[in-house]
Each structure stands twice: as structure tokens, then as C-alpha cells.
Design a protein around this motif. Structure first.
Motif, PDB file in Angstrom:
ATOM      1  N   ALA A 178     -17.068   8.606  21.518  1.00 16.45           N
ATOM      2  CA  ALA A 178     -17.842   9.766  21.965  1.00 16.45           C
ATOM      3  C   ALA A 178     -18.772  10.254  20.864  1.00 16.45           C
ATOM      4  O   ALA A 178     -19.940  10.593  21.112  1.00 16.45           O
ATOM      5  CB  ALA A 178     -16.902  10.884  22.414  1.00 16.45           C
ATOM      6  N   GLY A 187     -21.610   7.812  20.771  1.00 18.33           N
ATOM      7  CA  GLY A 187     -22.478   7.906  21.939  1.00 18.33           C
ATOM      8  C   GLY A 187     -23.330   9.166  21.937  1.00 18.33           C
ATOM      9  O   GLY A 187     -24.481   9.156  22.406  1.00 18.33           O
ATOM     10  N   ALA A 188     -22.796  10.242  21.380  1.00 21.22           N
ATOM     11  CA  ALA A 188     -23.515  11.518  21.377  1.00 21.22           C
ATOM     12  C   ALA A 188     -24.676  11.538  20.400  1.00 21.22           C
ATOM     13  O   ALA A 188     -25.494  12.471  20.418  1.00 21.22           O
ATOM     14  CB  ALA A 188     -22.545  12.652  21.051  1.00 21.22           C
ATOM     15  N   GLN A 195     -27.049   9.410  20.464  1.00 20.73           N
ATOM     16  CA  GLN A 195     -28.206   8.854  21.163  1.00 20.73           C
ATOM     17  C   GLN A 195     -28.749   9.864  22.183  1.00 20.73           C
ATOM     18  O   GLN A 195     -28.045  10.770  22.627  1.00 20.73           O
ATOM     19  CB  GLN A 195     -27.808   7.567  21.888  1.00 20.73           C
ATOM     20  N   ARG A 233     -29.483   9.101  25.187  1.00 20.97           N
ATOM     21  CA  ARG A 233     -28.627   8.798  26.329  1.00 20.97           C
ATOM     22  C   ARG A 233     -27.503   7.891  25.847  1.00 20.97           C
ATOM     23  O   ARG A 233     -27.742   6.954  25.085  1.00 20.97           O
ATOM     24  CB  ARG A 233     -29.408   8.115  27.460  1.00 20.97           C
ATOM     25  N   CYS A 234     -26.302   8.150  26.287  1.00 16.18           N
ATOM     26  CA  CYS A 234     -25.158   7.357  25.841  1.00 16.18           C
ATOM     27  C   CYS A 234     -25.363   5.896  26.242  1.00 16.18           C
ATOM     28  O   CYS A 234     -25.583   5.588  27.418  1.00 16.18           O
ATOM     29  CB  CYS A 234     -23.876   7.902  26.467  1.00 16.18           C
ATOM     30  N   GLN A 265     -20.496   3.783  27.442  1.00 18.05           N
ATOM     31  CA  GLN A 265     -20.080   4.408  28.701  1.00 18.05           C
ATOM     32  C   GLN A 265     -18.914   3.639  29.321  1.00 18.05           C
ATOM     33  O   GLN A 265     -17.922   4.236  29.777  1.00 18.05           O
ATOM     34  CB  GLN A 265     -21.250   4.440  29.684  1.00 18.05           C
ATOM     35  N   LEU A 286     -21.667  13.776  28.488  1.00 15.60           N
ATOM     36  CA  LEU A 286     -21.942  12.604  27.651  1.00 15.60           C
ATOM     37  C   LEU A 286     -22.074  11.310  28.441  1.00 15.60           C
ATOM     38  O   LEU A 286     -23.045  10.566  28.273  1.00 15.60           O
ATOM     39  CB  LEU A 286     -20.824  12.461  26.602  1.00 15.60           C
ATOM     40  N   ILE A 287     -21.112  11.027  29.302  1.00 18.68           N
ATOM     41  CA  ILE A 287     -21.067   9.714  29.945  1.00 18.68           C
ATOM     42  C   ILE A 287     -22.041   9.608  31.112  1.00 18.68           C
ATOM     43  O   ILE A 287     -22.765   8.613  31.246  1.00 18.68           O
ATOM     44  CB  ILE A 287     -19.627   9.403  30.417  1.00 18.68           C
ATOM     45  N   VAL A 305     -27.962  13.205  26.891  1.00 18.88           N
ATOM     46  CA  VAL A 305     -26.726  13.711  26.284  1.00 18.88           C
ATOM     47  C   VAL A 305     -26.829  15.210  26.051  1.00 18.88           C
ATOM     48  O   VAL A 305     -27.834  15.714  25.544  1.00 18.88           O
ATOM     49  CB  VAL A 305     -26.451  12.979  24.953  1.00 18.88           C
ATOM     50  N   CYS A 346     -18.133  16.711  19.985  1.00 20.48           N
ATOM     51  CA  CYS A 346     -17.193  15.716  20.527  1.00 20.48           C
ATOM     52  C   CYS A 346     -15.965  15.617  19.633  1.00 20.48           C
ATOM     53  O   CYS A 346     -14.824  15.577  20.125  1.00 20.48           O
ATOM     54  CB  CYS A 346     -17.868  14.353  20.629  1.00 20.48           C
TER      55      CYS A 346
END
Length: 235
Positions: free
Chosen positions: A154, A157-158, A160, A162-163, A168, A199-200, A205, A212
Motif C-alpha cells: 500500500a 502503491g500510494a 503513484q 494511480r496504483c 492492485q 487506493l486500489i 490515489v 497507509c
């Protein structure tokens, strides 16, 4: 001295010797049990900090770097004090020293944690005879690792806009594995829903890496605290 007296004296000496041997065996078993328990406490402390180091490795800001270095110093100390027993944990120090130089290496952290969990399983089996309540400790640690992996992914991914799709997919998989626990724990269920929502799923995002980390860390620490309580006070 009569033969009967000699026989009685011999029997008494043998009985005393047997009692002494039995006491020595019990003391040896107790020392081994205390040593394994100390190793297990050390292993859980290593697990917590390795998981945090992995999560912080996905953040590139001064606060995260400072906290990561503090945790790395704690890991250095814990591995120096790791008992030299047949669990194999002390031998992982070399792998940690290499990983220390690459805090963003998610896969490397996962591999080292897997080796650590193998050591935990070994110690659990050693202690089950004297502490049956430890049954399932390794399984609980592996469930904890699912949550800690989710935190690490997480955080990454956060960062970016967009994750990324691969993250994902991994996070959805881990979230599904955590659903049985989430159905019993409202805080965990709420955290998983927030990650899904912010997030997902979204095209953009809506949560920061630090948020997170802060969202899931108290849940992980609480679970680990329960495991440490189950293990009991250090020997």
C-alpha cells in the motif's frame, strides 16, 4: 555388616542416584525451554522490525528515513543478541546486513521474513511439549505477515498517481486472505475498505504513503502484542 544391610545400602544409593539424574534431566529440559523461549521472543521482535523496515522502505521522506534508520539499528542489536541455537536465526544476520543497504527491496524483505518464520516454526515445535498454548503461533505469525505485506504494498502503491495494476492484484489477494479476520475485527475491516476506496479502486490515489503506514501499523502492532502475550514473559 550383614548382606541385607549392604543390599539395602546399595538400593538406597541407587535410588538417590536415580533421583539425582531425574532432577538433572528436568533442570536441563527447563534450561532448554527457557533458552528456546528467549529465542522466540527475539524472533518476534525481529519480525516486527523487519516488517516495519520493509514498510518504511517504500517511503522517501526525511521522517521515514530517520525512523527506518532507527529500526535498522534496533535490528542490528537484536541480531547480535540472537542466541546461537539450532533454529538458524542467528545465521540470518548476514542476509540482514545485505538487505540493510537496500531498504526499498520488497522481495528481499519478504524472503528474509519467510526464513525468520521458518525459525519461529522450529522454536514453536520445540516448546509445544512444555507450552501447549503455543500451538498455532507460526500460523498466526503468517497471518500477521499477510497484513504487513499489505502495508508495504500500500505504501508503494500510494506513491503513484494511480496504483499500478500489479500492486492492485496483490493487494486484492491479500485483502481476500484477511477477510476471515476482518469479519471479526471491525478496525481491520474498516481499514481494508478504506484502502479499497482510496487506493486500489480509484482512478487517482486519494491516500498518502505515510497515511497507509499509519492506518495499518497499529493493527499489526496489536496483533503482535497478542502473540507476545501468548508466549508469556521472557525467560
Amino acid at each position: 555388616m550383614s548382606l541385607l544391610s549392604v543390599s539395602l545400602g546399595t538400593a538406597g544409593a541407587l535410588l538417590a542416584l536415580g533421583t539425582l539424574c531425574s532432577r538433572l534431566r528436568r533442570q536441563q529440559r527447563q534450561r532448554h525451554s527457557q533458552a528456546w523461549q528467549a529465542s522466540l521472543h527475539n524472533a518476534l521482535a525481529l519480525l516486527q522490525r523487519l516488517q516495519k523496515h520493509r514498510g518504511l522502505g517504500g517511503q522517501d521522506n526525511p521522517e521515514a528515513r530517520l525512523q527506518r534508520e532507527q529500526i535498522a539499528t534496533e535490528l542490528d542489536r537484536l541480531w547480535r543478541s540472537c542466541p546461537q541455537d539450532d533454529s538458524g536465526l542467528a545465521e540470518l544476520d548476514g542476509a540482514w546486513r545485505q538487505l540493510r543497504q537496500h531498504p526499498a527491496d520488497f522481495a528481499g524483505h519478504c524472503q528474509l521474513i519467510e526464513q525468520l518464520l521458518n525459525g519461529v516454526e522450529h522454536l514453536e515445535l520445540r516448546l509445544l511439549r512444555s507450552q501447549p498454548s503455543l500451538q498455532g503461533l507460526t500460523l498466526a505469525c503468517r497471518e500477521l505477515e499477510d497484513l504487513a505485506q499489505l502495508r508495504g504494498l500500500a505504501v508503494r502503491g500510494a506513491q503513484q498517481e494511480r496504483c499500478p495494476l500489479p500492486l492492485q492484484v496483490q493487494m486484492r489477494y491479500l485483502s481476500q486472505r484477511l477477510q476471515p479476520s476482518a469479519s471479526r475485527q471491525l478496525e481491520l475491516g474498516s481499514a481494508l475498505q478504506q484502502l479499497q476506496r482510496e487506493l486500489i479502486e480509484p482512478a487517482r490515489v486519494a491516500i498518502s504513503p505515510a497515511a497507509c503506514f499509519a492506518l495499518l501499523t497499529p493493527l499489526i502492532d496489536a496483533r503482535l502484542g497478542n502473540l507476545q502475550q501468548q508466549l508469556g514473559a521472557p525467560a
